[in-house]
Design a protein around this motif. Structure first.
Motif, mmCIF file in Angstrom:
data_model
loop_
_atom_site.group_PDB
_atom_site.id
_atom_site.type_symbol
_atom_site.label_atom_id
_atom_site.label_comp_id
_atom_site.label_asym_id
_atom_site.label_seq_id
_atom_site.Cartn_x
_atom_site.Cartn_y
_atom_site.Cartn_z
ATOM 1 N N LEU A 176 120.196 70.061 -15.309
ATOM 2 C CA LEU A 176 120.026 69.717 -16.723
ATOM 3 C C LEU A 176 121.346 69.763 -17.477
ATOM 4 O O LEU A 176 121.607 68.945 -18.360
ATOM 5 N N ARG A 177 122.203 70.709 -17.130
ATOM 6 C CA ARG A 177 123.495 70.799 -17.817
ATOM 7 C C ARG A 177 124.415 69.636 -17.449
ATOM 8 O O ARG A 177 125.362 69.334 -18.176
ATOM 9 N N GLU A 178 124.117 68.953 -16.359
ATOM 10 C CA GLU A 178 124.901 67.781 -15.962
ATOM 11 C C GLU A 178 124.461 66.513 -16.689
ATOM 12 O O GLU A 178 125.261 65.593 -16.889
ATOM 13 N N ILE A 179 123.183 66.437 -17.092
ATOM 14 C CA ILE A 179 122.638 65.156 -17.546
ATOM 15 C C ILE A 179 122.145 65.168 -18.986
ATOM 16 O O ILE A 179 121.716 64.122 -19.490
ATOM 17 N N ALA A 180 122.195 66.325 -19.661
ATOM 18 C CA ALA A 180 121.585 66.411 -20.996
ATOM 19 C C ALA A 180 122.479 67.153 -21.970
ATOM 20 O O ALA A 180 123.337 67.963 -21.586
ATOM 21 N N VAL A 181 122.266 66.857 -23.261
ATOM 22 C CA VAL A 181 122.823 67.655 -24.350
ATOM 23 C C VAL A 181 121.830 68.773 -24.633
ATOM 24 O O VAL A 181 120.626 68.521 -24.755
ATOM 25 N N ILE A 182 122.305 70.003 -24.723
ATOM 26 C CA ILE A 182 121.417 71.152 -24.907
ATOM 27 C C ILE A 182 121.830 71.908 -26.163
ATOM 28 O O ILE A 182 122.991 72.266 -26.339
ATOM 29 N N GLY A 183 120.867 72.126 -27.060
ATOM 30 C CA GLY A 183 121.160 72.864 -28.284
ATOM 31 C C GLY A 183 120.049 72.687 -29.299
ATOM 32 O O GLY A 183 119.226 71.760 -29.191
ATOM 33 N N ALA A 208 126.474 43.321 -14.729
ATOM 34 C CA ALA A 208 126.589 43.244 -16.195
ATOM 35 C C ALA A 208 127.979 42.781 -16.600
ATOM 36 O O ALA A 208 128.139 41.877 -17.430
ATOM 37 N N GLY A 209 129.008 43.405 -16.015
ATOM 38 C CA GLY A 209 130.371 43.056 -16.383
ATOM 39 C C GLY A 209 130.709 41.614 -16.091
ATOM 40 O O GLY A 209 131.414 40.953 -16.861
ATOM 41 N N GLY A 210 130.180 41.083 -14.987
ATOM 42 C CA GLY A 210 130.444 39.693 -14.640
ATOM 43 C C GLY A 210 129.824 38.711 -15.600
ATOM 44 O O GLY A 210 130.212 37.529 -15.626
ATOM 45 N N ARG A 211 128.870 39.173 -16.405
ATOM 46 C CA ARG A 211 128.200 38.301 -17.382
ATOM 47 C C ARG A 211 128.520 38.693 -18.818
ATOM 48 O O ARG A 211 127.924 38.172 -19.759
ATOM 49 N N GLY A 212 129.437 39.630 -18.983
ATOM 50 C CA GLY A 212 129.831 40.049 -20.327
ATOM 51 C C GLY A 212 128.731 40.741 -21.086
ATOM 52 O O GLY A 212 128.684 40.663 -22.321
ATOM 53 N N LEU A 213 127.852 41.472 -20.372
ATOM 54 C CA LEU A 213 126.706 42.113 -21.012
ATOM 55 C C LEU A 213 126.907 43.621 -21.093
ATOM 56 O O LEU A 213 127.489 44.238 -20.190
ATOM 57 N N PRO A 214 126.396 44.248 -22.155
ATOM 58 C CA PRO A 214 126.472 45.707 -22.271
ATOM 59 C C PRO A 214 125.657 46.394 -21.180
ATOM 60 O O PRO A 214 124.766 45.797 -20.559
ATOM 61 N N LEU A 215 125.952 47.684 -20.965
ATOM 62 C CA LEU A 215 125.222 48.509 -20.022
ATOM 63 C C LEU A 215 124.345 49.494 -20.786
ATOM 64 O O LEU A 215 124.768 50.052 -21.809
ATOM 65 N N VAL A 216 123.117 49.713 -20.294
ATOM 66 C CA VAL A 216 122.231 50.730 -20.839
ATOM 67 C C VAL A 216 121.955 51.721 -19.712
ATOM 68 O O VAL A 216 121.545 51.319 -18.619
ATOM 69 N N THR A 217 122.169 53.016 -19.974
ATOM 70 C CA THR A 217 122.028 54.016 -18.923
ATOM 71 C C THR A 217 121.034 55.098 -19.327
ATOM 72 O O THR A 217 120.639 55.196 -20.487
ATOM 73 N N TRP A 218 120.666 55.928 -18.348
ATOM 74 C CA TRP A 218 119.765 57.051 -18.605
ATOM 75 C C TRP A 218 120.040 58.137 -17.575
ATOM 76 O O TRP A 218 120.127 57.855 -16.380
ATOM 77 N N LEU A 219 120.214 59.357 -18.049
ATOM 78 C CA LEU A 219 120.407 60.544 -17.207
ATOM 79 C C LEU A 219 121.712 60.525 -16.426
ATOM 80 O O LEU A 219 121.838 61.230 -15.423
ATOM 81 N N CYS A 220 122.676 59.749 -16.857
ATOM 82 C CA CYS A 220 123.935 59.675 -16.122
ATOM 83 C C CYS A 220 124.897 60.772 -16.584
ATOM 84 O O CYS A 220 125.179 60.887 -17.784
ATOM 85 N N PRO A 221 125.439 61.563 -15.656
ATOM 86 C CA PRO A 221 126.464 62.532 -16.025
ATOM 87 C C PRO A 221 127.699 61.822 -16.582
ATOM 88 O O PRO A 221 127.930 60.636 -16.299
ATOM 89 N N PRO A 222 128.508 62.513 -17.358
ATOM 90 C CA PRO A 222 129.694 61.875 -17.947
ATOM 91 C C PRO A 222 130.592 61.193 -16.930
ATOM 92 O O PRO A 222 131.113 60.103 -17.194
ATOM 93 N N ALA A 223 130.806 61.824 -15.767
ATOM 94 C CA ALA A 223 131.672 61.208 -14.763
ATOM 95 C C ALA A 223 131.093 59.881 -14.282
ATOM 96 O O ALA A 223 131.828 58.919 -14.019
ATOM 97 N N GLN A 224 129.772 59.809 -14.157
ATOM 98 C CA GLN A 224 129.142 58.559 -13.722
ATOM 99 C C GLN A 224 129.265 57.485 -14.794
ATOM 100 O O GLN A 224 129.457 56.304 -14.488
#
Length: 431
Positions: A252-259, A169-185
């Motif tokens: 779940l606490r690593e990959i989701a907002v809970i509340g 993506a970066g090599g083509r100047g394109l945005p990234l779309v993610t799912w279930l990625c922890p903040p560090a990832q």
């Protein structure tokens, strides 16, 4: 970084076009600015967007993601061009590999996987859409084809769970779309993607964060994802161990907002846009309420930073020109602003002057609809091209086009100028 944009990610596969229409109506009513869809095998999300997006001009739409294994490059390019016509500048197609093995022999073409194929696929599709043809010789795809035309009114992004796809993506100047990625990832992906825009798909588990049983009940729908090899590989890269398909409170606490509200999302992750997917037991109050909560959070996030000029213009066009809500003009126009008088001079005016200028044109039409067709932003200044359709004096429909130059400061229009082609009105006058 500044507060992220907050948008809505539909938490399940589409079952009908009507379902998307209902979501779009709820999002429009709640002030949500973006709606994202996951891949569906029952209803093609891109086809559904072509039917629904034109009726909601204030909304942005996107797919998170569209699987390469379901679309040949030529077919996807043709669909993208259709969406560019139906909803110009408002659709982003997120392209990714997903898990081709899940489809087995139904994947098309066979072997449509790997970073080399992803890179070639993106290059071919973008050339077909932007340039109207392709002449490409790559690692996995070599093709030459002319289809004619070309458009820039559709955007692309790359589904990225691990750093390899982020580098593509970066090599083509394109945005990234993610799912279930922890903040560090997510931070790791942003670095690998050379700082490109990140749209983070984040589950919102609607549950009391101190009630482990309720958290597990809301997050049980993620079991299918956590059982897939590419998600387990992503979590392993992020340093999070996950058993095959096992959902735990720890994961779940690593990959989701809970509340019970999504308010913690703004401080949870470093992303340019957070697409929240509300998950709760079937007995919950329904998506309309959750979409309203996401809209309220998005409004607070937008107020925490200066609104982008294009967002201001799009909302102004929808609320003032299309809806005729002149009582809302102070939300868009500074109490004193510069504008071009009929004699060509720049003068100071107020909200009433602005309203009079809009009404002088708007009152000529019935069934009026205006849209932003193109825009260029330079800091506080925006040049935008518009198209307006409607009936004049009961005659057949007429179309006006023009270019406006605005200066926008603190979310308000403080200067305006522009030109328009009024010849279609002269045709009516002399008929």
């Amino acid at each position: 970084m500044s507060s992220p944009v907050v948008s809505y990610l539909h938490p399940r596969e589409l079952r009908s076009v009507g379902e998307l229409a209902a979501v779009a109506r709820a999002a429009d009513g709640a002030g949500v600015t973006g709606v994202w869809l996951t891949q569906s095998l029952r209803i093609d999300p891109l086809a559904a967007l072509a039917a629904v997006a034109p009726h909601h001009p204030s909304l942005r739409f996107g797919t998170a993601i569209s699987l390469m294994s379901l679309y040949g490059p030529v077919a996807l390019a043709g669909t993208a061009r259709a969406l560019a016509t139906a909803a110009p500048g408002r659709v982003t197609i997120g392209i990714g590999a997903g898990d081709p093995a899940a489809l087995g022999p139904l994947a098309a073409p066979p072997g449509a996987s790997g970073l080399g194929y992803l890179a070639d696929y993106l290059d071919v599709v973008q050339s077909l859409v932007r340039d109207g043809g392709v002449d490409h010789s790559g690692e996995a795809i070599s093709a030459a084809l002319e289809v004619g035309g070309g458009t820039s009114d559709i955007a692309f992004a790359v589904g990225a769970l691990r750093t390899g796809a982020a580098r593509v993506a970066g090599g083509r100047g394109l945005p990234l779309v993610t799912w279930l990625c922890p903040p560090a990832q997510l931070r790791r992906l942003r670095d690998a993607g050379q700082g490109q825009r990140v749209v983070a798909g984040v589950p919102w588990l609607v549950a009391d964060p101190d009630d482990d049983a309720a958290v597990l009940a809301a997050g049980e729908q993620l079991a299918a994802h956590l059982g897939r090899p590419h998600y387990r590989a992503m979590l392993a890269q992020a340093g999070v161990s996950a058993e095959d398909g096992v959902v735990s409170v720890r994961i779940l606490r690593e990959i989701a907002v809970i509340g019970l509200t999504p308010d913690d999302a703004l401080g949870w992750v470093d992303a340019d846009e957070i697409a929240l997917a509300p998950l709760e037991p079937a007995s919950g109050p329904g998506l309309v309420r959750r979409i309203s909560q996401i809209g309220a959070l998005g409004g607070r996030a937008a107020n925490a930073q200066e609104m982008q000029p294009l967002d201001v213009v799009r909302r102004y066009v929808e609320r003032i020109w299309n809806a005729g809500e002149f009582e809302r003009l102070p939300e868009f126009v500074g109490a004193a602003h510069r504008f071009r008088a009929p004699d060509g001079s720049l003068v100071l005016g107020g909200v009433d002057d602005f309203a009079a200028a809009v009404r002088s044109v708007r009152d000529l039409f019935s069934e009026l609809h205006m849209e932003v067709t193109d825009a260029v932003v330079d800091g506080e200044r925006i040049a935008w091209r518009w198209k307006m359709r409607g009936r004049v004096n009961g005659m057949s429909s007429r179309t006006l086009e023009g270019v406006a130059l605005y200066e926008i400061r603190d979310g308000l229009i403080v200067a305006r100028d522009g030109v328009a082609d009024l010849s279609p009105l002269l045709t009516v006058a002399t008929a």
